[in-house]
Write an enzyme that holds these catalytic residues in place. Structure first.
Site, PDB file in Angstrom:
ATOM      1  N   SER A 131       0.873  -1.181   0.000  1.00  0.00           N
ATOM      2  CA  SER A 131       0.000   0.000   0.000  1.00  0.00           C
ATOM      3  C   SER A 131       0.906   1.226   0.000  1.00  0.00           C
ATOM      4  CB  SER A 131      -0.863  -0.011   1.271  1.00  0.00           C
ATOM      5  OG  SER A 131      -1.477   1.235   1.466  1.00  0.00           O
ATOM      6  N   TYR A 153      -1.954  -0.615  10.160  1.00  0.00           N
ATOM      7  CA  TYR A 153      -2.126  -1.001   8.759  1.00  0.00           C
ATOM      8  C   TYR A 153      -0.872  -0.631   7.955  1.00  0.00           C
ATOM      9  CZ  TYR A 153      -3.979  -1.343   4.014  1.00  0.00           C
ATOM     10  OH  TYR A 153      -4.161  -1.673   2.681  1.00  0.00           O
TER      11      TYR A 153
END
Ligand code: NDP
Length: 257
Positions: free
Chosen positions: A154, A167
């Site tokens: 990501s 995350y």
């Protein structure tokens, strides 16, 4: 510019590819796309219901090409991954692809207030599962003539961003695991290992992260499949140890891909 790749229908014939988080979103799109191009897919995910529905969908058009294995990474232990690898070893001569895709989003909050439970859960699902699965399956991957491992990253796993908490940090860890495995396997095997940032994609996770966004403005999971397909193809053999992105993907310039 959108990457286009016109793959022959039999591109992945005789390939066996495992996908985690295959019950929904990007993983589900990978499963259908890989089967449509001839692969046999082994699908892991948390929800048995979603996996069974996907099994029925694929089995109706491609009989005998799908295996499902419900597994909750939050509670799975090393022995579960070893048992899975042993069972696959009985059924397949090798593994040609492994897509580490399953992930949890968790809270978005300053580190000061970040919930400990989310931290532990995300480490377990986003990082530990990728370690255990890689460890258990490296022997099967090295048996393949041309295997691929893709870690799903990501943008917040490449540059730290406020409030993305565990995350983002788990995605940094995934990048580290990718680099370490790529270095270890570079000269000793034909396994090619990369990470891929899919970019904003119209899935439940995206909706949870950006609830006010109009989903119609975000690319679908199906629309990013050409990049996944290319990475599984023989043409992608020279890509190794790279942090790749779907947006602006250009395999002729790996640093841009
Ligand atoms: P989704 O939330 O749609 O799907 C996530 C998948 O992970 C689901 O199939 C889910 O299983 C599985 N999963 C979650 N928890 C567990 C668990 N405990 N054990 C096993 N499987 C689990 O997410 P996306 O498709 O959007 O995301 C796929 C990947 O792409 C992730 O790694 C994500 O971080 C990354 N990504 C996504 C972006 C986006 O905009 N969508 C942007 C950047 C990166 P089940 O359905 O069975 O519950």
């Amino acid at each position: 510019m959108t990457f286009e790749y016109s793959a022959p229908e039999n591109l992945l014939e005789n390939k066996t590819i495992m996908i985690t988080g295959a019950g929904d979103g990007i993983g589900k799109a990978c499963a259908q796309c890989f089967v449509d191009h001839g692969a046999t897919v082994i699908l892991l995910s948390r929800s048995q219901d979603k996996l069974e529905a996907l099994y029925d969908q694929i089995e109706s058009t491609h009989p005998g090409k799908v295996i499902i294995h419900p597994m909750d990474f939050k509670i799975a232990v090393a022995q579960d991954y070893k048992a899975l690898a042993e069972s696959l070893n009985q059924q397949f001569p090798c593994l040609d692809g492994l897509i580490h895709n399953a992930a949890l989003l968790g809270a978005r909050s300053p580190i000061e207030f970040y919930p400990e439970q989310d931290w532990n859960d995300l480490m377990q699902v986003n990082v530990n599962s990728a370690f255990h699965l890689s460890k258990a399956l490296i022997p099967a991957l090295t048996q393949s003539e041309d295997a691929r491992v893709i870690f799903t990253s990501s943008s917040v796993g490449r540059v730290g961003k406020a409030y993305w908490g565990a995350y983002g940090i788990t995605k940094f860890a995934v990048e580290g695991l990718m680099q370490t495995m790529a270095d270890e396997l570079a000269n000793t095997s034909s396994v090619r290992v990369n990470s891929l940032n899919p970019g904003g994609t119209r899935t439940q996770m995206r909706k949870d992260a950006y609830p006010a966004e109009d989903p119609a403005t975000v690319p679908t999971a199906d629309s990013i499949m050409p990049v996944y397909l290319y990475l599984m193809s023989p043409e992608a053999k020279s890509l190794h140890g790279q942090a790749l992105s779907v947006r602006g993907f250009d395999p002729s310039e790996p640093e841009k891909a």
